[in-house]
Design a protein around this motif. Sequence first.
Motif, short mmCIF file in Angstrom:
data_model
loop_
_atom_site.label_atom_id
_atom_site.label_comp_id
_atom_site.label_asym_id
_atom_site.label_seq_id
_atom_site.Cartn_x
_atom_site.Cartn_y
_atom_site.Cartn_z
N LYS A 225 44.64 35.41 34.21
CA LYS A 225 43.71 35.10 33.24
C LYS A 225 43.80 36.17 31.99
O LYS A 225 43.63 37.00 32.24
CB LYS A 225 42.18 34.88 33.62
N ALA A 226 43.93 35.53 30.89
CA ALA A 226 43.88 36.31 29.63
C ALA A 226 42.75 36.33 28.94
O ALA A 226 42.08 35.63 28.88
CB ALA A 226 45.29 35.92 28.70
N TYR A 227 42.44 37.70 28.24
CA TYR A 227 41.25 37.94 27.73
C TYR A 227 41.37 37.94 26.00
O TYR A 227 42.54 38.41 25.65
CB TYR A 227 40.41 38.84 28.32
N PRO A 228 39.97 37.88 25.36
CA PRO A 228 40.67 38.03 23.63
C PRO A 228 40.98 39.40 23.42
O PRO A 228 41.60 39.66 22.40
CB PRO A 228 38.93 37.97 23.30
N SER A 229 40.66 40.48 24.38
CA SER A 229 41.16 41.97 24.06
C SER A 229 42.36 41.99 24.12
O SER A 229 43.39 43.08 23.62
CB SER A 229 40.38 42.81 24.49
N ALA B 54 34.25 42.30 26.72
CA ALA B 54 32.79 41.73 27.13
C ALA B 54 32.91 40.58 27.81
O ALA B 54 32.14 40.51 28.83
CB ALA B 54 32.11 41.42 25.77
N GLU B 55 34.09 39.68 27.71
CA GLU B 55 33.90 38.44 28.67
C GLU B 55 34.53 39.15 30.23
O GLU B 55 33.66 38.60 31.19
CB GLU B 55 35.00 37.55 28.31
N LEU B 56 35.36 39.93 30.52
CA LEU B 56 35.68 40.33 31.59
C LEU B 56 34.23 41.22 32.31
O LEU B 56 33.96 40.88 33.63
CB LEU B 56 36.93 41.40 31.67
N GLU B 57 33.68 41.74 31.51
CA GLU B 57 32.62 42.67 31.84
C GLU B 57 31.69 41.71 32.32
O GLU B 57 30.82 42.03 33.43
CB GLU B 57 32.07 43.58 30.55
N ARG B 58 31.08 40.76 31.59
CA ARG B 58 30.11 39.61 32.06
C ARG B 58 30.65 39.03 33.32
O ARG B 58 30.02 38.82 34.19
CB ARG B 58 30.15 38.63 31.07
N GLU B 59 31.99 38.63 33.59
CA GLU B 59 32.21 38.00 34.74
C GLU B 59 32.27 38.87 36.03
O GLU B 59 31.99 38.55 37.22
CB GLU B 59 33.74 37.59 34.54
N SER B 60 32.55 40.23 35.80
CA SER B 60 32.53 41.13 36.71
C SER B 60 31.24 41.45 37.00
O SER B 60 30.77 41.46 38.35
CB SER B 60 32.96 42.57 36.37
N VAL C 151 44.84 41.06 30.58
CA VAL C 151 44.88 40.17 31.53
C VAL C 151 44.74 40.75 32.71
O VAL C 151 44.83 41.62 33.34
CB VAL C 151 46.68 39.94 31.45
N MET C 152 43.95 39.47 33.57
CA MET C 152 43.51 39.96 34.90
C MET C 152 44.09 39.25 35.87
O MET C 152 44.73 37.90 35.80
CB MET C 152 41.88 39.37 35.09
N LEU C 153 44.90 39.68 36.87
CA LEU C 153 45.82 39.20 37.92
C LEU C 153 45.12 39.41 39.08
O LEU C 153 44.77 40.59 39.49
CB LEU C 153 47.18 39.77 38.00
N ARG C 154 44.91 38.54 40.01
CA ARG C 154 44.25 38.21 41.31
C ARG C 154 45.23 37.78 42.03
O ARG C 154 45.91 36.64 42.11
CB ARG C 154 42.87 37.50 41.17
N GLU D 21 42.15 41.35 48.78
CA GLU D 21 42.45 40.80 47.62
C GLU D 21 42.68 41.92 46.76
O GLU D 21 41.94 43.00 46.58
CB GLU D 21 41.42 39.77 47.14
N TYR D 22 43.55 41.65 45.93
CA TYR D 22 44.00 42.89 44.79
C TYR D 22 43.64 42.16 43.55
O TYR D 22 44.38 41.15 43.32
CB TYR D 22 45.55 43.18 44.80
N GLN D 23 42.87 43.00 42.71
CA GLN D 23 42.62 42.62 41.38
C GLN D 23 43.27 43.61 40.23
O GLN D 23 42.56 44.72 40.55
CB GLN D 23 41.01 42.54 41.25
N PHE D 24 44.12 43.25 39.54
CA PHE D 24 44.69 44.14 38.47
C PHE D 24 44.13 43.91 37.24
O PHE D 24 44.67 42.76 36.65
CB PHE D 24 46.20 44.06 38.57
N ALA D 25 43.66 44.61 36.34
CA ALA D 25 43.36 44.46 34.97
C ALA D 25 44.32 45.16 34.11
O ALA D 25 44.00 46.47 34.19
CB ALA D 25 41.63 44.80 34.73
#
Length: 204
Positions: A184-188, A30-36, A191-194, A152-156
């Motif tokens: 950045k690590a998320y509660p689920s 949910a947190e990554l979804e909100r940021e996206s 990990v998001m790598l940019r 920019e490469y964004q890997f979830a």
Amino acid sequence: MRRIVMFNQLSADGAFAAPDGSLDWVVADAELERESVESLSSFDTMLFGRRTYEMFESFWPNAVDAASTSPDPHVEGRRSEGVRAMGVWINASAKLVFSTTRKAVTWNNSRLLPSFDPREVEALKRQPGRDLMLFGSASLVSQLSEHGLIDEYQFAISPRLLGSGRPLLGSVPLRLPLKLLEAKAYPSGLVMLRYAKADSASHE
């Protein structure tokens, strides 16, 4: 200059999709979804290869209705306001489809590009407008990367091991140095790598 930003989900062992092409292993956060959703205002155009375009075309026009939520395309039974907001943006955005086999595209705001021409993409980046987003589309990611056109490469990275699966990049004849922008690590457990293309990047 407009930027091209690639976003893709990867398994922890580096797969872009399961062997059958499915993405049912993707972990929702949910947190990554909100940021996206908050980041969508920076973009006004989507780039697609044919296969990913057809997947989006079959789902998103029917995913947004009068309800306050929309179904998650990757997690069966899950609905959220964030997914609906993404659907509204996707349907409204300009969509450029690279395909040598499609003869026409009818989804609103779609335009067909019958061949990949790096000079045409460079010209597109020089046009006025917001940044361009690239989801899925492994073959297109490979072509753009080969010509150094992704900024920019964004890997979830999902906390899932698939054992086997499809790679994101094909046989791209280069080594492209990248500069880490954020990890950045998320509660689920996701990990998001940019990464940005490093200034020293060179084709080999």
